[in-house]
Write an enzyme that holds these catalytic residues in place. Sequence first.
Site, short mmCIF file in Angstrom:
data_model
loop_
_atom_site.label_atom_id
_atom_site.label_comp_id
_atom_site.label_asym_id
_atom_site.label_seq_id
_atom_site.Cartn_x
_atom_site.Cartn_y
_atom_site.Cartn_z
N ASP A 1 -43.82 8.31 -1.61
CA ASP A 1 -43.45 9.39 -0.71
C ASP A 1 -43.66 10.71 -1.43
OD1 ASP A 1 -41.98 10.89 1.47
OD2 ASP A 1 -41.53 8.84 2.07
N HIS B 1 -46.41 12.52 3.83
CA HIS B 1 -45.50 11.98 2.80
C HIS B 1 -46.26 11.63 1.51
CE1 HIS B 1 -41.77 11.75 5.13
NE2 HIS B 1 -42.51 11.37 6.17
N GLU C 1 -44.58 11.11 10.58
CA GLU C 1 -44.25 12.51 10.28
C GLU C 1 -45.38 13.24 9.55
OE1 GLU C 1 -39.40 12.22 10.04
OE2 GLU C 1 -40.54 11.95 8.19
#
Length: 643
Positions: A210, A284, A362
């Site tokens: 991440d 990410h 995201e």
Amino acid sequence: MFFCNYVRLFRGAEQAQQDTASDIKIIPEPVSVARQSGYYQLPAQIKVYYNKASSEDSKELGFVQKEFTSRLSKLNPQAKLIPSDKTGANVRFVLLDKDRSDTTLKTEGYLLSINAKTGVTITANKPAGLYYGIQTLMQLMPASLTVGAAGSGEVAIKLPCAEIIDYPRFAWRGLMLDVARHFFTKAEVMDYIKEMSKYKYNMFHWHLTDDEGWRIQIDAYPKLTSVGAWKVKKIGYFGTFSPVTAQDKYDYGGFYTKQDIREIIAFAKAHFVNILPELDMPGHSMAAIASYPELSCTPGADKYHVRSGQAGFMDWTDSGIVAHYDNTLCPANPKVYQFLDTVFGEVAKLFPFPYIHIGGDECAKTFWKKSPAIAQLMKKENLKNMDQVQSYFEKRVEKIVESKGKKVIGWDEILEGGVAPNAAIMSWRGEKGGIAATQMKHDVVMSPTTYAYLDYMQGDPAIEPHVYASLRLKKAYQFDPVPEGADLAYIKGGQANLWSEQLYNIRHAQYMTWPRGFAIAECLWSPKSRKNWDSFVSRVEAQFPRLDADSVKYAPSMYDPDIAVALNSDSTLNITLNKELDNIDLYYSVDNSFPDNFYPKYTGPFKLPKDAAMLRVISYRRNQPIGRLISIDIKALRARIKK
């Protein structure tokens, strides 16, 4: 065939007894429990017999044997393996031959029989079924040792006589642990896997990369761990931290060597748990970009660092995600696909599970929108919007992963812009994405925030570590992996997710997992018709002493109320205390003192005195405190009205 007939006879004759087993408290609830009269007393030295030890299942039978011995050793009796049942085994593990197997039990089901005369028998088609039978058997044993009559030399392990038939509702029963935001050691990961397997979870989703860390050794790209695995240590609320300074050191974190990963995979296999690795992309990806800036579309990426949780990284707005730093891999950069080809090649060789999770969630397109390279890609490939740019990336990644002999699974955002042809979907933004994916004939794992996000607060915000959302135990127990409109044929199962932005140690990870992990386990294993909230609560409470005995932390949040606030017409506050459990009483004070069961008992909403400064609440059961003291001042109470 005799076994199938026995099962049918058993199901008919014993149906009336299924709900009378008050001393049988198993999580997850078995398919069928028939309590019979009496108990079986285990002797101090237990004789254990395994059949078919030399069969093709011998290695997995070895796992079963080790599991039973290690679990039993904590209760002190010495288990003795015997070569033949003729000498009178107390516990028998029986694998059925293929021509006598029971199709209902499949590969993970079992029949557990406890008889007052003959002892314990666990029967299954495959070793996995025996393993899960052990987990049920251990829940019928005491959490800790009690010694028999003085001088008897006996250990008082008394088992209720019963016949239990059990098998899972879903094949995919998962827990996800995020080790990227905070690193957990090899031993801690193993302990987490061991605990989840006790409640018949069989999938460990390992979130390995991440913005805040890259945790897996990749030989061809050593900077992923020499740079990408380390950030500045900050403690407080993630996302609100102060900026990193030139004096700060990037020395907090860690990674798993390939040998570590092999050992964890072997450990998981011995507990009948598969491991799904996740490398999150194209968003990410700041840890990867900080290590290799050429993976970015954005000039100046060579100044980027692994994120340490400081504020101002991204904004979540009504119109989408606005990124202030470009944490995305560049879909228009050929070097990205060369990088991923090598990385997935190494990952595929490590992990035996057929799927690799590629993230996809995201992904902020802020910097893509102003990238000349992305504009050229869109023109060349006739891509109409940024969702299609991400879809282009995901489809290329799928081909890379498939070239390594693996299949792709990703978060539900990969549906947007056109899903990769063979990708499975993990539905997290509610249930909508999962429903749509099944209708498109894609396999789905349901993991909606609504029921399955274990990083959410599980009690009143006044007493829980602050997170932006809440998920109470009762809500988690309402999870159904087959929502209305979904095609059951494409639902592989479900899982709960534990993100670690606010988790600083494994004890808190345990606290956030249990008991909500029990709720998800039951939703994935037990027949929907067998679920019952009141029964579940009593069975949860029966597990707490077991967690205590194993030094596993858990949350008592189900005993604590939620405090709701409304504004009266005279500007005073009206207080409502909402309980999860009916069999507790709430007592409160409004005069700054500490309430006990001699204080006012809550019977309904009440008006807070005009000048009151503090509300305190505590829960009792049978005149004994059972919940935690909640204290909340008037300023915090008024803030709840605004929300």
